[in-house]
Scaffold this motif. Structure first.
Motif, mmCIF file in Angstrom:
data_model
loop_
_atom_site.group_PDB
_atom_site.id
_atom_site.type_symbol
_atom_site.label_atom_id
_atom_site.label_comp_id
_atom_site.label_asym_id
_atom_site.label_seq_id
_atom_site.Cartn_x
_atom_site.Cartn_y
_atom_site.Cartn_z
ATOM 1 N N LEU A 51 1.205 0.490 -9.242
ATOM 2 C CA LEU A 51 2.646 0.235 -9.180
ATOM 3 C C LEU A 51 2.947 -0.864 -8.158
ATOM 4 O O LEU A 51 3.043 -0.600 -6.966
ATOM 5 C CB LEU A 51 3.396 1.525 -8.812
ATOM 6 C CG LEU A 51 4.912 1.372 -8.623
ATOM 7 C CD1 LEU A 51 5.577 1.003 -9.951
ATOM 8 C CD2 LEU A 51 5.506 2.670 -8.063
ATOM 9 N N PHE A 52 3.094 -2.077 -8.630
ATOM 10 C CA PHE A 52 3.478 -3.189 -7.767
ATOM 11 C C PHE A 52 5.000 -3.242 -7.710
ATOM 12 O O PHE A 52 5.655 -3.283 -8.750
ATOM 13 C CB PHE A 52 2.933 -4.510 -8.309
ATOM 14 C CG PHE A 52 1.439 -4.611 -8.285
ATOM 15 C CD1 PHE A 52 0.779 -5.056 -7.154
ATOM 16 C CD2 PHE A 52 0.683 -4.235 -9.394
ATOM 17 C CE1 PHE A 52 -0.612 -5.140 -7.121
ATOM 18 C CE2 PHE A 52 -0.697 -4.322 -9.376
ATOM 19 C CZ PHE A 52 -1.342 -4.774 -8.229
ATOM 20 N N ALA B 111 0.608 -1.846 5.929
ATOM 21 C CA ALA B 111 1.098 -1.443 4.612
ATOM 22 C C ALA B 111 2.566 -1.802 4.463
ATOM 23 O O ALA B 111 3.433 -1.179 5.078
ATOM 24 C CB ALA B 111 0.900 0.059 4.414
ATOM 25 N N TYR B 112 2.838 -2.831 3.634
ATOM 26 C CA TYR B 112 4.248 -3.080 3.355
ATOM 27 C C TYR B 112 4.662 -2.315 2.103
ATOM 28 O O TYR B 112 3.835 -1.894 1.308
ATOM 29 C CB TYR B 112 4.564 -4.571 3.269
ATOM 30 C CG TYR B 112 4.028 -5.368 2.098
ATOM 31 C CD1 TYR B 112 4.604 -5.267 0.830
ATOM 32 C CD2 TYR B 112 2.985 -6.274 2.266
ATOM 33 C CE1 TYR B 112 4.144 -6.028 -0.238
ATOM 34 C CE2 TYR B 112 2.517 -7.044 1.207
ATOM 35 C CZ TYR B 112 3.102 -6.910 -0.040
ATOM 36 O OH TYR B 112 2.641 -7.671 -1.089
ATOM 37 N N SER B 113 5.959 -2.088 1.978
ATOM 38 C CA SER B 113 6.507 -1.242 0.911
ATOM 39 C C SER B 113 5.821 0.117 0.850
ATOM 40 O O SER B 113 5.454 0.595 -0.228
ATOM 41 C CB SER B 113 6.399 -1.934 -0.444
ATOM 42 O OG SER B 113 7.194 -3.086 -0.482
ATOM 43 N N LEU C 121 10.906 4.156 -5.553
ATOM 44 C CA LEU C 121 10.789 4.344 -7.002
ATOM 45 C C LEU C 121 10.162 5.677 -7.389
ATOM 46 O O LEU C 121 10.279 6.104 -8.537
ATOM 47 C CB LEU C 121 9.968 3.205 -7.612
ATOM 48 C CG LEU C 121 10.583 1.814 -7.531
ATOM 49 C CD1 LEU C 121 9.623 0.767 -8.077
ATOM 50 C CD2 LEU C 121 11.909 1.768 -8.300
ATOM 51 N N ARG C 122 9.452 6.317 -6.442
ATOM 52 C CA ARG C 122 8.766 7.569 -6.758
ATOM 53 C C ARG C 122 9.080 8.667 -5.738
ATOM 54 O O ARG C 122 8.292 9.608 -5.593
ATOM 55 C CB ARG C 122 7.246 7.349 -6.804
ATOM 56 C CG ARG C 122 6.772 6.373 -7.880
ATOM 57 C CD ARG C 122 6.940 6.952 -9.263
ATOM 58 N NE ARG C 122 6.324 6.102 -10.279
ATOM 59 C CZ ARG C 122 6.950 5.083 -10.872
ATOM 60 N NH1 ARG C 122 8.210 4.794 -10.534
ATOM 61 N NH2 ARG C 122 6.345 4.350 -11.791
ATOM 62 N N LEU C 123 10.201 8.583 -5.073
ATOM 63 C CA LEU C 123 10.508 9.582 -4.042
ATOM 64 C C LEU C 123 10.713 10.981 -4.611
ATOM 65 O O LEU C 123 10.658 11.967 -3.871
ATOM 66 C CB LEU C 123 11.753 9.160 -3.245
ATOM 67 C CG LEU C 123 11.592 7.953 -2.331
ATOM 68 C CD1 LEU C 123 12.890 7.681 -1.569
ATOM 69 C CD2 LEU C 123 10.437 8.150 -1.346
ATOM 70 N N ASP C 124 10.941 11.063 -5.912
ATOM 71 C CA ASP C 124 11.131 12.378 -6.531
ATOM 72 C C ASP C 124 9.861 12.877 -7.220
ATOM 73 O O ASP C 124 9.909 13.835 -8.001
ATOM 74 C CB ASP C 124 12.281 12.339 -7.536
ATOM 75 C CG ASP C 124 12.038 11.336 -8.671
ATOM 76 O OD1 ASP C 124 11.080 10.547 -8.579
ATOM 77 O OD2 ASP C 124 12.832 11.330 -9.643
ATOM 78 N N HIS C 125 8.721 12.273 -6.906
ATOM 79 C CA HIS C 125 7.476 12.728 -7.529
ATOM 80 C C HIS C 125 7.162 14.157 -7.078
ATOM 81 O O HIS C 125 7.305 14.501 -5.892
ATOM 82 C CB HIS C 125 6.319 11.803 -7.142
ATOM 83 C CG HIS C 125 5.091 12.035 -7.954
ATOM 84 N ND1 HIS C 125 4.236 13.094 -7.719
ATOM 85 C CD2 HIS C 125 4.568 11.357 -9.018
ATOM 86 C CE1 HIS C 125 3.247 13.051 -8.584
ATOM 87 N NE2 HIS C 125 3.419 12.017 -9.388
ATOM 88 N N PRO C 126 6.745 15.031 -7.990
ATOM 89 C CA PRO C 126 6.490 16.441 -7.640
ATOM 90 C C PRO C 126 5.516 16.628 -6.486
ATOM 91 O O PRO C 126 5.703 17.531 -5.658
ATOM 92 C CB PRO C 126 5.946 17.027 -8.936
ATOM 93 C CG PRO C 126 6.542 16.173 -10.014
ATOM 94 C CD PRO C 126 6.602 14.790 -9.446
ATOM 95 N N LEU D 132 0.839 -1.200 0.000
ATOM 96 C CA LEU D 132 0.000 0.000 0.000
ATOM 97 C C LEU D 132 0.874 1.250 0.000
ATOM 98 O O LEU D 132 1.755 1.398 0.846
ATOM 99 C CB LEU D 132 -0.884 0.032 1.251
ATOM 100 C CG LEU D 132 -2.311 -0.512 1.187
ATOM 101 C CD1 LEU D 132 -2.944 -0.457 2.569
ATOM 102 C CD2 LEU D 132 -3.148 0.278 0.202
ATOM 103 N N HIS D 133 0.602 2.115 -0.940
ATOM 104 C CA HIS D 133 1.234 3.432 -0.998
ATOM 105 C C HIS D 133 0.413 4.260 -1.990
ATOM 106 O O HIS D 133 -0.503 3.715 -2.626
ATOM 107 C CB HIS D 133 2.714 3.331 -1.414
ATOM 108 C CG HIS D 133 2.978 2.388 -2.546
ATOM 109 N ND1 HIS D 133 2.666 2.685 -3.860
ATOM 110 C CD2 HIS D 133 3.496 1.133 -2.561
ATOM 111 C CE1 HIS D 133 3.006 1.674 -4.639
ATOM 112 N NE2 HIS D 133 3.502 0.707 -3.874
ATOM 113 N N PRO D 134 0.664 5.553 -2.116
ATOM 114 C CA PRO D 134 -0.191 6.351 -3.003
ATOM 115 C C PRO D 134 -0.206 5.865 -4.453
ATOM 116 O O PRO D 134 -1.164 6.117 -5.181
ATOM 117 C CB PRO D 134 0.421 7.753 -2.906
ATOM 118 C CG PRO D 134 1.051 7.790 -1.559
ATOM 119 C CD PRO D 134 1.594 6.398 -1.355
#
Length: 221
Positions: free
Chosen positions: A205-206, A128-130, A136-141, A106-108
């Motif tokens: 996004l898995f 919520a794991y991961s 993979l998306r830490l730089d998302h705006p 679970l994540h956005p």
């Protein structure tokens, strides 16, 4: 550290062969006994890792119920179970315990709204794991904007998003400073607008099942 301050979660991971498909009850109960013996203490939460082998699914759950009755686990739950899998456990006339928790990715960028609604209505806690989507998306705006407004990292924004949804996030890191940072998320609160912006990022996004072709285990038969 006193034992009562440590929460131990363990899992049994059924396979698609051997005793797992022939005598699921004994296979699970033996696995729980072995791991608790190795730990030297009971588990606080014991989970079935994934909803494989549908013909044995009730047997697996009955084995966890027995493990709880024997004092091997304080609470029992599941992982990677979808609504149909959970409904099967709850509806069976042979079972008597509703899962305490369901651990899913679970994540956005990977929402599980149907599972969330089902679990919330039945008192099943979502773990919520991961929650960092494996970075993979830490730089998302949207993450960077929220992080800048609150003076925190984008990883902290992701963990805080999980907390505000009522999930139990399980961020992982091998660096002690990152571990400390990932739990330091109670000094700020995301606004309703920020939560809505993050809620809108779902892209299926898995990140944990790449070796199986981006399998969604919650959708297994």
């Amino acid at each position: 550290i006193p034992r009562e301050q440590i929460h131990i979660t363990s899992k049994v991971w059924p396979e698609a062969e051997g005793r797992w498909v022939e005598d699921g009850f004994a296979a699970v109960l033996d696995a729980v006994n072995a791991s608790v013996a190795a730990l030297g203490t009971r588990a606080d939460l014991y989970l079935i890792h994934w909803p494989v082998n549908p013909e044995q699914r009730i047997e697996y759950w009955l084995a966890l119920e027995e493990a709880q009755r024997l004092g091997l686990a304080r609470s029992i739950g599941v992982s990677n179970f979808g609504v149909a899998h959970l409904q099967q456990l709850i509806d069976s006339p042979r079972t008597s315990v509703v899962p305490a928790a369901n651990e899913v990715e679970l994540h956005p960028f990977l929402r599980k709204d149907e599972i969330e609604a089902f679990c919330a209505a039945r008192g099943i806690r979502l773990i919520a794991y991961s929650p960092l989507a494996r970075a993979l998306r830490l730089d998302h705006p949207s993450l960077e904007a929220a992080a800048a407004r609150h003076g925190v990292s984008t990883a902290q924004v992701l963990v805080r998003w999980s907390v505000q949804h009522g999930y139990v996030p399980l961020p992982k890191s091998v660096r002690s400073e990152r571990v400390a940072q990932n739990v330091d998320v109670f000094g700020f609160e995301l606004s309703a607008q920020e939560m809505a912006a993050l809620d809108a990022l779902d892209e299926r996004l898995f990140t944990e099942w790449e070796e199986w072709g981006q399998l969604d285990p919650t959708a297994l038969p």
